[in-house]
Design an enzyme around this catalytic site. Sequence first.
Site, PDB file in Angstrom:
ATOM      1  N   LYS A  97       0.825  -1.205   0.000  1.00 37.63           N
ATOM      2  CA  LYS A  97       0.000   0.000   0.000  1.00 37.63           C
ATOM      3  C   LYS A  97       0.865   1.264   0.000  1.00 37.63           C
ATOM      4  O   LYS A  97       1.964   1.278   0.552  1.00 37.63           O
ATOM      5  CB  LYS A  97      -0.931  -0.021   1.209  1.00 37.63           C
ATOM      6  CG  LYS A  97      -1.913  -1.198   1.170  1.00 37.63           C
ATOM      7  CD  LYS A  97      -2.839  -1.215   2.355  1.00 37.63           C
ATOM      8  CE  LYS A  97      -2.139  -1.570   3.641  1.00 37.63           C
ATOM      9  NZ  LYS A  97      -3.082  -1.852   4.745  1.00 37.63           N
TER      10      LYS A  97
ATOM     11  N   GLY B 275      -8.677   4.317   9.332  1.00 39.95           N
ATOM     12  CA  GLY B 275      -9.390   3.155   8.798  1.00 39.95           C
ATOM     13  C   GLY B 275      -9.114   2.879   7.332  1.00 39.95           C
ATOM     14  O   GLY B 275      -9.764   2.017   6.731  1.00 39.95           O
TER      15      GLY B 275
ATOM     16  N   THR C  51      -7.913  10.004   7.560  1.00 38.91           N
ATOM     17  CA  THR C  51      -7.492   8.745   6.923  1.00 38.91           C
ATOM     18  C   THR C  51      -7.596   7.556   7.878  1.00 38.91           C
ATOM     19  O   THR C  51      -7.073   6.490   7.578  1.00 38.91           O
ATOM     20  CB  THR C  51      -6.050   8.860   6.416  1.00 38.91           C
ATOM     21  OG1 THR C  51      -5.192   9.211   7.521  1.00 38.91           O
ATOM     22  CG2 THR C  51      -5.921   9.905   5.325  1.00 38.91           C
TER      23      THR C  51
ATOM     24  N   GLY D 146      -6.576   1.366   5.774  1.00 35.40           N
ATOM     25  CA  GLY D 146      -6.130   0.003   5.490  1.00 35.40           C
ATOM     26  C   GLY D 146      -7.244  -1.017   5.626  1.00 35.40           C
ATOM     27  O   GLY D 146      -7.382  -1.927   4.784  1.00 35.40           O
TER      28      GLY D 146
END
Length: 270
Positions: free
Chosen positions: A176, A214, A212, A216
């Site tokens: 990611k 949460g 941002t 993943g």
Amino acid sequence: MHSLPCALTIAGSDSGGAAGIQADLKTFAAFRVYGTSAITAVTVQNTTGVYDVHVLPAGQVGAQIDVVLEDIDVKAIKTGMLANEEIAETVAYKMCAYRVENLVVDPVMVSSSGHALLSPQAIAVYKEKLLPLALLVTPNLPEAEVLSGIKIIDEQSLMQAAQAILALGPRWVLLKGGHRCFAGEEKLMIDMLISRQEVYRVENPRWETNNTHGTGCTLSAAITAGLARGWDLIRAVQNACQYVNAAIAAAPAIGRGHGPLNHYVSGPWL
């Protein structure tokens, strides 16, 4: 009779609603997938931080998995926070026993600030027992460094880390882009989907935002939902990345800290 594709999330509960089970179920719903859950831990948290954690007994986690899979035709499963060695062992055993094919492992091992969230013994269970069962593992860069033992400083070391993780047994790894900021990429969010033979680069805009929390969890849940809908992995990853990027761009102003994404954002991914 109408039917819905079904998915299962095995993760912790976030009382603030931004991550964990709550984010996963919202994401499943956004992709028109019926969500089921096995809760591993109850966290006391909001947008400003995590204040307490109560970990459930491994046997109770296993029992939740059993009652769901014995009754409901689950097409894809994701794991999030597994909390400890015993739960990781139990989940790996259940995934093997039920011969789960569409397993997405989000290895929640290292916090965004770099703090370890799992013991070395639990990480060993991931490496030896859970990752070999996974269709896809979705580490952030600090987690990829833990799994691979390689410090990621550029795209070459990133590819080396990916191959080291693939050697542990998963069929694909998605590295990611949230922690990635190599030279010349400051305005891009770049996620890399890698197998032993193939590499797919997924690019989206990088947004300057504090909301941002949460991300993943939401990304791995969106991929799992796509697999439950019958999409191939590449399509599931591309649509999930697009969804998460749009959810960050449309993030609501909730809480006084790191706010949640907008899980209700609409777009062309369905």
